[in-house]
Design an enzyme around this catalytic site. Structure first.
Site, PDB file in Angstrom:
ATOM      1  N   HIS A 148     -15.104  -3.248 -12.575  1.00  0.00           N
ATOM      2  CA  HIS A 148     -14.989  -2.070 -13.443  1.00  0.00           C
ATOM      3  C   HIS A 148     -14.369  -2.419 -14.797  1.00  0.00           C
ATOM      4  CE1 HIS A 148     -10.988  -2.384 -11.626  1.00  0.00           C
ATOM      5  NE2 HIS A 148     -10.542  -1.794 -12.720  1.00  0.00           N
ATOM      6  N   CYS A 188      -4.196   8.209   7.189  1.00  0.00           N
ATOM      7  CA  CYS A 188      -5.238   8.531   8.159  1.00  0.00           C
ATOM      8  C   CYS A 188      -6.133   9.610   7.566  1.00  0.00           C
ATOM      9  CB  CYS A 188      -4.685   8.921   9.525  1.00  0.00           C
ATOM     10  SG  CYS A 188      -3.987  10.546   9.676  1.00  0.00           S
TER      11      CYS A 188
END
Length: 568
Positions: A273, A416
């Site tokens: 990038h 998570c």
């Protein structure tokens, strides 16, 4: 004083930043102690890639504009009242304003440019003048937690790859990738967790060594023959293994094509990038590249992009030969396209290929950090997640593997992937654990900017939206505004993260669970509204999964008919 002897305000080799732990406050409350500790944690030597230069990850993603700005941010956070808000402009503390107790304590805007000027050339000019900094996603928003922050997302992607391409069984399969930096360094561990072996090419030997020390990669090789031998042995034994190969990705990918070798999966997480700072051109040493960046930036950028074109051509050849090939969000296809590789986008990005169904339910990288510094606080929250989400064996398996295989970097943290259905109740449960003394100190909850409603990035998170709205960036702005209105502890709005200048806008939030009743209300609002913007964004684009989720979760979306039709 000559130019060469002017001190670099961004470099201080004498500084070692370690976040405080325990329950003693350095600021006036936990609402200001939390951003203080998280800013410092971003620069912990086990967390940041180049902490002496304030670089956290992702090429030149910084936590503060320079050391003077860092020191002033710390000073202000220590004196900030609970009805005041600090304003940070591209890593520089520019103002403190009286607001109210449910307002954010810090509002951050990083790397934002008017669209016509939103390119690396203009940014680099401002950056050299000390007028801006590159915030990446979680570097300048003070919620980076090391490679764990991307491990589960990468794991989920590899699991989806195995499901789609190999009937759910990755045994004996291997992945070719590049890059072992802050983001890419998560790949080897995520791959082996998902059952794949991995060959990861990295040009900076110190990065391979660091991933070895922290358990993210299993072995190191200095030749392709050596690396392939390790992979071949793993295929025979069926035991997944990861190897970091010292080399240039463009060279190695082209060599693999030349040899007629076909990996089962091909991807890349070099810092493509940022062609100036993030990608080493073929035939260049690290030292030569560093010198050339000071001498002639244009030559560096051109050479890097030419090498990216070589790598992408190799990836296309591997795809043609049968490798499941995917862009992992570093904009390498765009760079190759600009160098004349007209079919660079023939292989898909990972979000439309594997992740978008999760985004439609507001599922994304929910993360939390124990400000106590005690790992036991994280283990207790792991157990709480299992109690509150008892019927998700995949999530339980992730938490078990994370505890066993992921070393904490800096303050103990966990990630998570959960969604709209679960984030608020988890946050309120964590706040209750602080209140009743189960946890030794408050918890902060945040996320990556790579989330369902917080990013516009046509070459990554919003690639190929079914209604053609890939480039509409109202959504991350609205996400930041809503999180501010909902009472997040700090809110950030960035440009250029992940894919570089001109290609993305994105927002972040962090909320503190300090055990108070006020915090419980804020947590409930923020952790419902934040993922709800993702469901809203995808429902508005016409995705049935999102429309159904909105109906099930009681979202009020006036222009969306929850009978599975899209009203324009």
């Amino acid at each position: 004083m000559t130019q060469s002897t002017i001190p670099n305000p961004r470099l201080d080799e004498s500084r070692t930043i370690i976040a405080p732990t325990g329950t003693q406050l350095n600021a006036k409350s936990w609402l200001t102690e939390a951003p203080l500790r998280m800013l410092m944690n971003n620069l912990h030597p086990d967390v940041a890639e180049h902490p002496h230069a304030l670089v956290v990850y992702g090429g030149i993603g910084r936590a503060a504009r320079n050391w003077e700005c860092y020191d002033k941010i710390v000073e202000v956070l220590k004196r900030l009242e609970d009805d005041e808000t600090l304003i940070v402009q591209s890593g520089k503390p520019v103002g403190v304003f009286k607001t109210h107790t449910n307002a954010p304590r810090v509002l951050i805007a990083n790397s934002n440019l008017v669209p016509h000027w939103a390119n690396w050339e203009h940014f680099n000019e401002l950056d050299k003048e000390g007028l801006m900094m590159y915030g990446q996603m979680t570097a300048g928003s003070w919620i980076y937690i090391g490679s764990q922050g991307i491990v589960q997302g990468t794991y989920e992607t590899f699991v989806a790859m195995a499901r789609q391409h190999f009937n759910g069984d990755a045994k004996g399969r291997w992945v070719l990738t590049g890059g072992l930096g802050g983001m890419g360094g998560a790949q080897p561990l995520a791959a082996t967790m998902a059952g794949f072996s991995m060959l990861a090419v990295e040009c900076d030997e110190s990065r391979i060594d660091y991933r070895l020390r922290t358990g993210y990669v299993d072995s190191k090789a200095t030749t392709l023959d050596e690396a392939l031998a390790i992979i071949e042995e793993s295929k025979q034994t069926g035991k997944p293994v990861s190897v970091g190969l010292l080399g240039n990705a463009a060279d190695v990918y082209a060599d693999i094509v030349k040899r007629g070798i076909v990996p089962d999966v091909t991807t890349d997480q070099t810092s493509a990038h940022d062609p100036l700072n993030g990608y080493l051109p073929q035939g260049w040493s690290m030292e030569h590249a560093a010198a050339m960046r000071l001498e002639d930036e244009a030559i560096v950028v051109k050479a890097a992009k030419q090498s990216m074109a070589v790598q992408v051509q190799a990836m296309l050849a591997l795809q043609e030969a049968g490798s499941a090939t995917v862009d992992y969000g570093n904009n390498i296809r765009q760079m190759a396209l600009e160098e004349g590789v007209e079919n660079a986008f023939d292989f898909p990005g990972f979000v439309p290929a594997y992740i978008r169904p999760l985004f439609c339910e507001g599922i994304g990288p929910f993360r939390w950090v124990a400000l106590s510094g005690d790992p036991e606080d994280i283990y207790k929250t792991d157990q709480k997640v299992k109690e509150l989400i008892p019927d998700n064996p995949h999530l339980h398996n992730w938490l078990d593997m994370a505890r066993e295989r992921i070393q904490f970097q800096g303050l103990p943290a966990r990630i998570c992937w959960v969604g709209l259905k679960d984030r608020a109740r988890l946050g309120k449960a964590f706040n209750e654990m602080v209140k009743n003394g189960e946890l030794k100190a408050p918890i902060v909850i945040g996320r990556d900017h790579l989330d369902s409603g917080s990013v516009a990035s046509p070459n990554r998170e919003t690639e190929g939206m079914m209604d053609g709205s890939d480039a509409v960036s109202d959504w991350p702005l609205l996400n930041a505004l809503l999180n501010t209105a909902s009472g997040a502890t700090w809110v950030s709005l960035h440009h250029g993260g992940g894919v570089g200048m001109g290609f993305s806008q994105h927002s972040g939030m962090v909320i503190v669970c300090d055990g108070t009743d006020d915090a419980a209300e804020r947590v409930g609002r923020v952790l419902r509204n934040d993922p709800a913007t993702g469901v809203m964004r995808h429902a508005d684009a016409g995705y049935d999964i999102a429309i159904n989720c909105a109906e099930e979760q009681g979202l009020d979306l006036p222009m969306v008919n929850t009978k599975n039709t899209h009203s324009k």
